[in-house]
Enzyme design. Structure first.
Site, mmCIF file in Angstrom:
data_model
loop_
_atom_site.group_PDB
_atom_site.id
_atom_site.type_symbol
_atom_site.label_atom_id
_atom_site.label_comp_id
_atom_site.label_asym_id
_atom_site.label_seq_id
_atom_site.Cartn_x
_atom_site.Cartn_y
_atom_site.Cartn_z
ATOM 1 N N ILE A 77 0.868 -1.171 0.000
ATOM 2 C CA ILE A 77 0.000 0.000 0.000
ATOM 3 C C ILE A 77 0.909 1.225 0.000
ATOM 4 O O ILE A 77 2.071 1.146 0.393
ATOM 5 C CB ILE A 77 -0.988 0.029 1.197
ATOM 6 C CG1 ILE A 77 -0.252 -0.107 2.535
ATOM 7 C CG2 ILE A 77 -2.033 -1.052 1.061
ATOM 8 C CD1 ILE A 77 -1.187 -0.040 3.738
ATOM 9 N N ASP A 78 0.391 2.348 -0.461
ATOM 10 C CA ASP A 78 1.202 3.555 -0.601
ATOM 11 C C ASP A 78 1.739 4.027 0.749
ATOM 12 O O ASP A 78 1.160 3.751 1.807
ATOM 13 C CB ASP A 78 0.375 4.685 -1.223
ATOM 14 C CG ASP A 78 -0.128 4.338 -2.619
ATOM 15 O OD1 ASP A 78 0.551 3.540 -3.298
ATOM 16 O OD2 ASP A 78 -1.192 4.846 -3.009
#
Length: 303
Positions: free
Chosen positions: A138-139
């Site tokens: 995930i970012d």
């Protein structure tokens, strides 16, 4: 250091920024990399240092050399990680906002992988020494739940479940604007933005991407809290899809509107993850509440 390269600026590049000119000339080098070369004096104009916004003049002589690549190495670092679940095959961790998942050229340390290596030595090696155990990402500024594999068998099983779209991944997001309908599906292919290689966009020849969403709460006339369920997992998928339908994420520095709220990154949290255990085949599902900055922002805009 590698051999020095040279380019003479012609009339077509006159008065253009040097970082833009070089990113056009060197197709396989990103604009960000070129800006780093400029900062570190690996790129000179007329034998002088310049800034990335320097406007080229016809006849300028650009000289550059590609810095030697420093091998990346993931080292164990003591961190206070929030481990939601752990057994001999895998663990589920609640990644904090602002933490990068694995080391890269711009983030050699302080990543989730560095903390995981200190927490446990037995991580799968399928993705190499820089991404041990990492099945999906995930970012950096997205918080929430991630699966981590401790051995190759678990890694293969979890990766297959992601490919087969049987993993449940739901996110909560705060977006600009008021979504009138209660449910929706965004089915639009995503790929690199041809106008900006640092961004993703909905493009005709992109990869299949599908996001389902449900409205959780409408806040005044300006914001909507939504639950997003990923059917596919493209880079920046929720951020790109919500912008595409006209409801960009609050706080998103890359895809949102200019007058957005300062949340140190996008208002996006990976709240739920569910999957079949690689060994027992039992269905496991976990939830994590969003960070304080997320909930406090919602309370403030309600006032």
């Amino acid at each position: 250091m590698n051999e020095k390269n040279q380019l003479v600026i012609n009339a077509s590049h006159h008065n253009k920024r040097i970082d833009k000119v070089m990113s056009e000339e060197l197709n396989d080098v990103s604009r960000a990399q070129i800006q780093n070369w400029i900062k570190s004096d690996h790129l000179l104009i007329n034998q002088h240092s310049v800034k990335a916004n320097y406007k080229c003049q016809s006849g300028d002589i650009v000289e550059w050399e590609v810095p030697e690549v420093t091998p990346l190495e993931a080292k164990a670092e003591s961190m206070d990680l929030e481990i939601v679940y752990e057994d001999e095959d895998l663990l589920v961790v609640n990644k904090p906002k602002g933490m990068v998942v694995h080391p890269s050229a711009g983030h050699p340390a302080g990543t989730l992988v560095n903390g995981l290596l200190h927490h446990c030595q037995d991580l799968s090696g399928i993705n190499g020494v820089i991404r041990p155990g990492i099945v999906h990402r995930i970012d950096r500024d997205t918080s929430g739940l991630l699966m981590v594999a401790k051995n190759d068998q678990a890694h293969q099983s979890l990766a297959e479940q992601l490919q087969n779209k049987t993993v449940k991944r739901s996110y909560i997001a705060l977006v600009h604007g008021q979504i009138e309908h209660e449910y929706g599906t965004i089915d639009a292919p995503i790929g690199r933005d041809p106008k900006d290689r640092q961004r993703m966009a909905v493009i005709s020849d992109g990869k299949e991407a599908r996001t389902h969403f449900e409205v959780l709460e409408r806040i005044k006339d300006e914001y909507t809290l939504v639950n997003c369920v990923l059917e596919t997992g493209r880079t920046h998928q929720i951020r790109v899809h919500m912008k595409y339908i006209g409801f960009p994420l609050v706080g998103d520095p890359k895809y949102s509107i200019r007058k957005t709220l300062d949340m140190n990154g996008q208002a996006l949290h990976a709240k739920t993850i569910g999957f079949y255990h690689p060994r027992t085949k039992e269905w496991l599902e976990f939830e994590a509440e969003p960070p304080v900055i997320f909930t406090e922002t919602i309370e403030k805009i309600k006032l």
